[in-house]
Design an enzyme around this catalytic site. Structure first.
Site: not given
Lengths: 426, 88
Positions: A174, A312, A323, A344, A349, A412
């Protein structure tokens, strides 16, 4: 030891600016419809109609429904291009057109491509694997490999636009798109290229991928009202919504942009990249915050100067809490004063594209002095207690001489990539 | 409908042309016996490989790697298919 101060590298560093933007997204194709949707708080999430979802727990996604491949490619080209390449090339076409770069400047060894992708030619991989396992000779093809390889999009962009500088594909889940833009900016900064086509693309909304995510239990299952499913930072969030997209920017040295009188959207000033080196999927706020600190340092921007953070913000329980923690570690008490939003909530995403798409939104926010909102926020979470711009789009304040904004991308694998941009004075 | 079923009513030429039309997305009238796949129809080496793959399936033949460069005009392809069919 800071090598830049030792060898005086700073005096050779070129400033890097964004002069073209191309977007293919679930809320529209092209910069203007994309930005208008974000400011309106309009969601691009819808029910999946492309394949049977009977066995899935999540039946919604962010699909680029307004993208018409036939507007950009003929049938023969389409037979060679996975959907991810179609999205990437289209976004590039739009970005290059907008940058008004003549072919003569685009072509040649001074322009390169760095593209991020998480899934590459996933649909094509599924197709040829299916043909193999079902022994279906009619679906076998000599273009299975060149169509599905991870660097297919970047290479096809180079072939189409005759760009012969560095051609690199980055796959850091990502954070791929953000890593791509950061690395590309550094190539220009240190004189390795005069201009770069950089960004990310992903087309992972396939039956196989949706089914695989199901077992990780990280996708939202709020299928009833798709547009309201993704709820970043809200206590009742239940996961992210998978999406497809492509976001491309034309990066150029400030000198080159000024010489040719190009429209400058913003300056890319800082890039920080770190690895958690902890767990393959569980986020580590220290890795994330260190990437933010490095991006600030790289750009010579003080934490006090940041006017906006594009988060994010996936809407998973873990990401949003981690975050928020990471932002507080970097900005201290000031974290509560900085508007933080997650687009998002509207786009879903788009994996390897998300970092690029969100950087573009950050650049447009600086350019337009408007912060796009986090939609679908409903319940306060004690672990997520920052200002998430939940009331709708907001005017961007100015903490310092030139507005500055940060875009976070965490992937990830524990990959963290953070970009910092600044408005450019006319 | 599979190619094998159509074979008795379609000539080899028909089947060859159908394959080329489908693979290269060209119109039937573009295909003459001396039409060259690369020079006239813009095919590349990957197209040639795909056409060989479809010919192998349609006629149940094996086209060796070094024979593919000879499969580039309609008449050569028909000739080549006939030779392979006879050899089998």
């Amino acid at each position: 030891m800071n090598i830049q101060s030792v060898v005086g590298l700073h005096q050779f560093m070129k400033r890097v600016v964004v002069t073209g933007i191309g977007v293919v997204s679930p809320v529209g194709v092209g910069r203007e419809p994309f930005w208008a949707a974000l400011c309106e708080g309009r969601s691009g999430i819808s029910r999946i109609e492309e394949f049977d979802t009977a066995n899935l727990k999540t039946t919604i996604a962010g699909v680029c429904r307004e993208f018409r491949a036939a507007d950009f490619f003929d049938e023969r080209e389409l037979s060679r291009l996975d959907r991810v390449s179609q999205l990437a090339i289209t976004a590039t076409e739009l970005a290059v057109r907008e940058a008004r770069l003549p072919d003569s400047q685009l072509a040649g060894f001074d322009t390169g491509v760095i593209l991020g992708t998480g899934f590459g030619g996933q649909a094509s991989i599924e197709d040829f694997c299916g043909a193999f396992y079902l022994n279906d000779r009619s679906r076998r093809s000599a273009v299975a490999i060149p169509k599905s390889m991870y660097n297919a999009s970047a290479s096809t962009i180079a072939i189409r636009f005759k760009t012969r500088g560095p051609n690199i594909t980055i796959t850091t889940a990502c954070s791929s798109g953000a890593n791509a833009i950061g690395q590309a900016a550094h190539l220009i900064r240190y004189g390795q290229a005069e201009r770069m086509i950089a960004g990310g693309a992903d087309a992972p909304v396939t039956q196989v991928v949706m089914d695989a995510w199901k077992d990780m239990r990280v996708l939202s299952t709020k299928n009833e009202v798709p547009q309201r499913a993704c709820k970043p930072f809200s206590a009742n969030r239940d996961g992210f919504v998978l999406a497809e997209a492509a976001g491309i920017v034309v990066l150029e040295s400030l000198d080159s942009a000024r010489q040719r009188g190009a429209t400058i959207y913003a300056e890319v000033v800082g890039y920080g990249s770190t690895a958690d080196a902890a767990h393959i999927t569980f986020p580590d706020p220290e890795g994330e915050s260190q990437a933010m600190r490095r991006a600030l340092k790289d750009g010579g921007v003080a934490a006090e100067e940041i006017d906006y953070i594009n988060a994010h913000g996936t809407a998973t329980k873990l990401n949003d809490a981690s975050e928020t923690d990471a932002i507080k570690r970097v900005f201290g008490c000031r974290a509560y004063e900085i508007p933080v939003s997650s687009i998002k909530s509207m786009l879903g995403h788009s994996m390897g594209a998300s970092g690029a798409i969100e950087f573009i939104a950050t650049v447009l926010a600086l350019n337009e002095k408007i912060i796009p909102p986090t939609i679908n926020y409903e319940e306060r979470d004690p672990q997520c207690d920052l200002d998430y711009v939940t009331e709708g789009a907001r005017a961007m304040r100015q903490a310092s001489g030139r507005r500055a904004a940060m875009s976070n991308s965490f992937g990830f694998g524990g990959n963290n990539a953070v970009l910092v941009a600044r408005e450019v004075n006319p | 409908m599979s190619k094998e079923v159509r074979q008795p009513v379609e000539t080899i030429e028909d089947i060859v042309k159908d394959i080329i039309i489908a693979e290269l997305r060209v119109e039937p009238q573009q295909l003459q016996s001396d039409t060259h796949l690369m020079k006239d129809l813009g095919a590349d080496s990957l197209d040639a490989l795909n056409i060989a793959l479809r010919l192998e399936d349609a006629f149940k033949i094996k086209i060796p790697d070094d024979a593919i460069p000879n499969f580039l005009t309609i008449s050569d392809i028909i000739k080549g298919v006939n030779e392979h069919l006879n050899a089998n």
